[in-house]
Design an enzyme around this catalytic site. Sequence first.
Site, short mmCIF file in Angstrom:
data_model
loop_
_atom_site.label_atom_id
_atom_site.label_comp_id
_atom_site.label_asym_id
_atom_site.label_seq_id
_atom_site.Cartn_x
_atom_site.Cartn_y
_atom_site.Cartn_z
N ASN A 6 9.83 3.33 -11.75
CA ASN A 6 9.48 2.83 -10.42
C ASN A 6 7.95 2.70 -10.37
OD1 ASN A 6 8.99 2.43 -7.71
ND2 ASN A 6 9.69 4.45 -7.05
N LYS A 26 6.15 1.49 -8.12
CA LYS A 26 5.60 1.57 -6.75
C LYS A 26 4.62 0.41 -6.52
CE LYS A 26 6.67 6.41 -6.77
NZ LYS A 26 6.39 7.76 -6.29
N HIS A 57 14.20 4.96 -1.05
CA HIS A 57 13.23 5.85 -1.68
C HIS A 57 12.55 6.68 -0.58
CE1 HIS A 57 9.62 7.27 -3.68
NE2 HIS A 57 10.30 7.13 -4.80
N GLU A 85 9.62 7.38 0.01
CA GLU A 85 8.43 6.75 0.60
C GLU A 85 8.85 5.69 1.63
OE1 GLU A 85 6.60 5.82 -3.15
OE2 GLU A 85 6.31 7.97 -3.48
N GLU A 95 15.73 13.02 -5.64
CA GLU A 95 14.28 13.16 -5.77
C GLU A 95 13.76 14.10 -4.68
OE1 GLU A 95 12.47 9.58 -7.96
OE2 GLU A 95 12.61 9.06 -5.85
N GLY A 135 5.17 12.81 -7.40
CA GLY A 135 3.74 12.55 -7.52
C GLY A 135 2.89 13.81 -7.44
N SER A 163 7.99 13.78 -10.77
CA SER A 163 7.10 14.31 -11.81
C SER A 163 7.76 14.43 -13.18
CB SER A 163 6.49 15.65 -11.37
OG SER A 163 5.68 15.46 -10.21
P1 PGA Z 1 6.75 10.46 -9.83
O1 PGA Z 1 7.59 9.53 -8.81
O2 PGA Z 1 7.45 10.40 -11.17
O3 PGA Z 1 5.37 9.84 -9.88
O4 PGA Z 1 6.76 11.83 -9.27
C1 PGA Z 1 8.99 9.47 -8.84
C2 PGA Z 1 9.50 8.55 -7.77
O5 PGA Z 1 8.99 8.59 -6.64
O6 PGA Z 1 10.44 7.75 -8.00
#
Ligand code: PGA
Length: 265
Positions: free
Chosen positions: A12, A14, A104, A106, A176, A182, A222
């Site tokens: 992803n 983003k 997601h 976010e 998640e 992140g 992460s």
């Molecule tokens: P990250 O994000 O691997 O940077 O923690 C995962 C995600 O939000 O899909």
Amino acid sequence: MTHTRSIIIAGNWKMNYGPKRAASFVQELVPQLVHLLHQHQHIINVLCPPTISLSAVHSMLAAHAHPRLALGAQNMYFEEQGAYTGETSPLMVHELCSYVILGHSERRAYFGESDELVNKKTLAALKHSLRPIVCVGENLQQYEAGQTEQVIRTQIAGSLADLPEEKVNELVIAYEPVWAIGTGKAATAEIAANVIDLIRQLYSSMYGNGAADMVHILYGGSVTASNIAEFVALPDIDGALVGGASLKLDFVELTRKAAEIAQSK
Ligand code: PGA
């Protein structure tokens, strides 16, 4: 007997890499991934660039076609067409992609997406032969208050309601935990496996044991080349949704590690 599910490693991106940067990145990345996919049977890679870069990445993938290297969008609207400024319809996504990330955290946190909206999008994706990657997960406050199970129950029941029977095997769910996204602070494989086990049970109670056996459930938050093996080694974890680590060539190493574990699963 339980079905052997393939391992899905999805990246992803983003809001990173516009069309130019995306094209130069995939020019390096894709030949390496294709080489890897030829060597390992049980792995699927999905690249999810921003909408504006889908076309550029699609062209690169076409030039290096591999049936297990797929393209995914990060979001879409549920309507097929019309006056919805700024949105992308499932028909449009389907022209280039076979997967779409939905709900997601976010999107849920910054754009107010509810389980009801995620459900409409999921149904639209399935209707248009897109494989949805539906994300669920608790935030830090909920985690610390011991509310993970309740949050997951509500999100799964709401986001995955009323799926057509003939499509229930096509779903991908990503667990998640928001506190792990992140932050560099991944959940332990044990925490992830417990919640993923719960998700599989909930899916089974909604759509039966057969569907629960087929559905892919990924961990996200992460994930890196250094910790992917711990997650994929567990029988119930079917891969990862990777954010930050999908923006670098390390994604190849991460996929290689997952593929090696997948082979022995
Ligand atoms: P990250 O994000 O691997 O940077 O923690 C995962 C995600 O939000 O899909």
